[in-house]
Design an enzyme around this catalytic site. Structure first.
Site, PDB file in Angstrom:
ATOM      1  CD  GLU A 168      -1.745  -2.358   1.604  1.00  0.00           C
ATOM      2  OE1 GLU A 168      -0.549  -2.581   1.955  1.00  0.00           O
ATOM      3  OE2 GLU A 168      -2.637  -3.230   1.660  1.00  0.00           O
ATOM      4  CG  PHE A 174      -9.808  -9.551  11.690  1.00  0.00           C
ATOM      5  CD1 PHE A 174      -8.546  -9.924  12.144  1.00  0.00           C
ATOM      6  CD2 PHE A 174     -10.080  -9.639  10.330  1.00  0.00           C
ATOM      7  CE1 PHE A 174      -7.577 -10.378  11.254  1.00  0.00           C
ATOM      8  CE2 PHE A 174      -9.110 -10.097   9.440  1.00  0.00           C
ATOM      9  CZ  PHE A 174      -7.853 -10.462   9.898  1.00  0.00           C
ATOM     10  CD  GLN A 175      -7.524  -7.362   7.930  1.00  0.00           C
ATOM     11  OE1 GLN A 175      -8.451  -7.165   7.151  1.00  0.00           O
ATOM     12  NE2 GLN A 175      -6.359  -7.865   7.568  1.00  0.00           N
ATOM     13  CE  LYS A 184     -17.304  -6.681   4.025  1.00  0.00           C
ATOM     14  NZ  LYS A 184     -16.549  -7.917   4.302  1.00  0.00           N
ATOM     15  CG  MET A 195      22.165  12.167   3.790  1.00  0.00           C
ATOM     16  SD  MET A 195      23.369  13.335   3.110  1.00  0.00           S
ATOM     17  CE  MET A 195      22.448  14.026   1.742  1.00  0.00           C
TER      18      MET A 195
HETATM   19  C1  TPP Z   1      12.049   5.675   5.649  1.00  0.00           C
HETATM   20  C2  TPP Z   1      13.317   6.342   6.051  1.00  0.00           C
HETATM   21  N1  TPP Z   1      14.134   5.767   6.961  1.00  0.00           N
HETATM   22  C3  TPP Z   1      15.299   6.351   7.307  1.00  0.00           C
HETATM   23  C4  TPP Z   1      15.674   7.544   6.754  1.00  0.00           C
HETATM   24  C5  TPP Z   1      16.986   8.212   7.149  1.00  0.00           C
HETATM   25  N2  TPP Z   1      17.871   8.281   5.975  1.00  0.00           N
HETATM   26  C6  TPP Z   1      18.003   9.406   5.228  1.00  0.00           C
HETATM   27  S1  TPP Z   1      19.008   9.205   3.924  1.00  0.00           S
HETATM   28  C7  TPP Z   1      19.342   7.629   4.356  1.00  0.00           C
HETATM   29  C8  TPP Z   1      20.272   6.788   3.539  1.00  0.00           C
HETATM   30  C9  TPP Z   1      19.729   6.455   2.205  1.00  0.00           C
HETATM   31  O1  TPP Z   1      20.552   5.454   1.639  1.00  0.00           O
HETATM   32  P1  TPP Z   1      20.523   5.197   0.085  1.00  0.00           P
HETATM   33  O2  TPP Z   1      19.148   4.959  -0.386  1.00  0.00           O
HETATM   34  O3  TPP Z   1      21.500   4.117  -0.227  1.00  0.00           O
HETATM   35  O4  TPP Z   1      20.974   6.598  -0.511  1.00  0.00           O
HETATM   36  P2  TPP Z   1      22.423   7.302  -0.497  1.00  0.00           P
HETATM   37  O5  TPP Z   1      22.409   8.324   0.577  1.00  0.00           O
HETATM   38  O6  TPP Z   1      23.445   6.231  -0.269  1.00  0.00           O
HETATM   39  O7  TPP Z   1      22.523   7.928  -1.857  1.00  0.00           O
HETATM   40  C10 TPP Z   1      18.652   7.266   5.525  1.00  0.00           C
HETATM   41  C11 TPP Z   1      18.751   5.952   6.191  1.00  0.00           C
HETATM   42  C12 TPP Z   1      14.772   8.116   5.827  1.00  0.00           C
HETATM   43  N3  TPP Z   1      15.008   9.287   5.238  1.00  0.00           N
HETATM   44  N4  TPP Z   1      13.628   7.488   5.472  1.00  0.00           N
END
Ligand code: TPP
Ligand code: MG
Length: 579
Positions: free
Chosen positions: A52, A114-115, A164, A477
């Site tokens: 979803e 449920f749900q 529902k 990042m």
């Molecule tokens: C759902 C979610 N969980 C955690 C984060 C924290 N976060 C921001 S950037 C990042 C790393 C992303 O890794 P990747 O997709 O490999 O991208 P890169 O920075 O390596 O280009 C994380 C864990 C987030 N933004 N969103």
């Protein structure tokens, strides 16, 4: 028009009447009655997604690429809670979507059935509005209201939760229904006195900047913005949500401001004496430490949402209105008065920033691939008519920095919530909304592993998106912050994806897509061109890049924009200062 039918039939009929052609979703017990008439609809195509969250992001991608309302559907409980992330994402980025969820039968609401999940309660803080319907007679009218609220004023997500039994019972379908929204009247016409005041400040200013945000594209005002900028000769910065709203190639464009903005854009804001904020929200990623943000600037702030004005930074001239009308009115007043400012010294300073501090990046002597180079080549080969849809992380910032955007709305990404997993499903939605356009998702190896199951949807539904996985083997990042602020203690950021667990090429093939891999700079052009030639199935390119590439410039979180670094321990010299 009056007819007897079930609530579920009324729902599908109402969706047809408001012009819905695509719904992304997954069925389940509570929403099942709605899926039966949907089976017969010749107007509404239901796209069966694999999660979803994918349905919600696909609706967002569809909405952003078309300017229309995106629609997603889920069952009660876990189906609905899986929509929470994309709903929150749409709320932060003002994306018009309508989420329709089934709810347990009205008699069971509140019994931990449920749900059962109180999805209207859960999404209250992240929806523009939400509805819980237990009477089938309310369904058609509520759908019209939901679409109206989602798409007018400041756009945003609206949830319609339907029990529902309301879907199953018979009702009388009346069309068109009369909306009952007495308190909802968004102001679109700006006040003429405020417009005159803004024009006066613009003519008097010595160092003005047009600070342009996502609201300008949402108001479809890119043409007016170009006219205003050229009429006044005021420099323009475009935020992450506004990339492409003003052409990157235009000499008045200073780049993107903010944490990973260009020195010219950040410097322009910091040294400015007048910010003309258009459809912006003075987000912390743009302002850095608020107390030292653009300290000498007066502020004109125009936004359709009065709640944004003076929220973070006091507005000297607040303007509530639609950006298209605001900008048109400004043009009219300036043309009539002939009042124009003299910004010659300002341009000398700004052109100095641009020349001295262009965006650059490190290349690697071992012959490995620099991710920024991949972006540059993608930009050159796929061109400015392509839609680029990014995930969240370093690759998102490089996609913003190194792809040249010339057209409004061609960069789609999760700016406000920063949702990893956004890119693949949003690209699918964008491609379904704009089947004739090329759509490239630019995803991280981490992000890609959150929602790549929608590749199955893309392959089966005939949605030939292209996906560039920027595979640095890391949650890059986060690793960058560990490099800079945690003594290179890389706690839990190594995904080891460059070791091919998973193997993205094989994964693509398993999903019925073409998988390609690129590891060396000399192969980049040929592989991108090959991907561009495949238009019958989705393509995934695993770009294996160096893990140590960093995003520069950077303003460390919570610090002042004045302390922007262009590389580690390297700050620009703010010469040519005339203050
Ligand atoms: C759902 C979610 N969980 C955690 C984060 C924290 N976060 C921001 S950037 C990042 C790393 C992303 O890794 P990747 O997709 O490999 O991208 P890169 O920075 O390596 O280009 C994380 C864990 C987030 N933004 N969103
Ligand atoms: Mg990564």
């Amino acid at each position: 028009m009056t007819e007897r039918m079930t609530g579920a039939q009324a729902l599908v009929r109402a969706l047809e009447h408001v012009g819905v052609d695509t719904v992304f979703g997954i069925p389940g017990g509570a929403i099942l009655p709605a899926y039966d008439p949907l089976y017969d609809s010749t107007k509404v195509r239901h796209v069966l997604v694999r999660h979803e969250q994918g349905a919600g992001h696909a609706a967002e991608g569809y909405a952003q690429a078309t300017g229309r309302v995106g629609v997603c559907m889920a069952t009660s409980g876990p189906g609905a809670t899986n929509l929470v992330t994309p709903i929150a994402d749409a709320y932060m980025d003002s994306v018009p979507i309508v989420a329709i969820t089934g709810q347990v039968a009205s008699g069971a609401i509140g019994t931990d059935a449920f749900q059962e999940a109180d999805i209207s309660g859960i999404t209250m803080p992240v929806t523009k509005h939400n509805f819980l319907i237990t009477d089938p007679a309310d369904i058609a009218r509520t759908i019209v209201e939901a679409f109206h609220i989602a798409s007018t004023g400041r756009p945003g997500p609206v949830l319609v939760d339907i029990s529902k039994d309301a879907l199953q019972q018979e009702t009388t379908f009346n069309w068109p229904p009369t909306m009952q929204l007495p308190g909802y009247r968004p102001v679109t016409r700006p006040h003429s006195k405020q417009i005159r005041e803004a024009a006066k400040l613009m003519a008097e200013a010595k160092r003005p900047v047009l600070y342009v945000g996502g609201g300008v594209h949402k108001a479809a005002a890119a043409a007016e913005l170009l006219q205003l900028a050229e009429l006044t000769n005021i420099p323009v910065v475009t935020t992450l949500m506004a990339r492409g709203t003003f052409p990157d190639s235009h000499p008045q464009h200073m780049g993107m401001p903010g944490m990973h903005g260009s020195v010219s854009a950040v410097g322009a804001l910091q040294k400015s004496d007048l910010l003309i904020g258009l459809g912006v929200r003075f987000d912390d990623r743009v302002t850095g430490d608020l107390s030292s943000f653009a300290p000498q600037a007066k502020v004109v702030h125009a936004d359709i949402d009065p709640a944004e004005i003076s929220k973070n930074r006091h507005a000297d001239v607040p303007i509530v209105g639609d950006c298209k009308e605001v900008i048109s009115d400004l043009i009219g007043v300036i043309q009539a008065s002939g009042q124009l400012g003299d910004y010659a010294d300002w341009w000398t300073t700004l052109n100095g920033y641009k020349e001295t501090y262009p965006l650059g990046y490190e290349t690697f002597e071992d012959g490995s691939l620099a991710p920024q180079y991949v972006m540059e080549r993608l930009s050159a080969i796929a061109g400015p008519d392509t839609y680029y849809v990014a995930g969240v992380g370093q690759h998102q910032m490089w996609a913003s920095q190194f792809i040249a955007y010339e057209n409004p709305g061609t960069f789609i990404n999760s700016g406000g919530l920063g949702t990893m997993g956004f890119a693949v499903p949003a690209a699918m939605g964008a491609k379904m909304g704009r089947p004739d356009a090329t759509v490239w998702a630019i995803d991280g190896d981490g992000c890609f592993q959150m929602t790549n199951q929608e590749l199955a949807t893309c392959a089966l539904e005939g949605v030939p998106v292209k996906i560039a996985v920027i595979n640095n083997g890391n949650l890059g990042m986060v690793r960058q912050w560990q490099t800079l602020f945690y003594d290179q203690r890389y706690s839990n950021t190594d995904l080891q994806a460059t070791r091919r667990i998973p193997d993205f090429v094989k994964l693509a093939e398993a999903y019925g897509c073409v998988g390609l891999r690129c590891e060396r700079p000399e192969d980049v052009d040929a592989i991108i061109k090959k991907a561009m030639e495949i238009n019958d199935v989705p393509v995934v390119v695993d770009f294996v890049v160096h893990q140590d590439a960093m995003v520069w410039p950077m303003v460390a979180a919570g610090t002042s924009n004045d302390d922007i670094k262009i590389a580690r321990d390297m700050a620009p010299r703010w010469e040519n200062e005339d203050d």
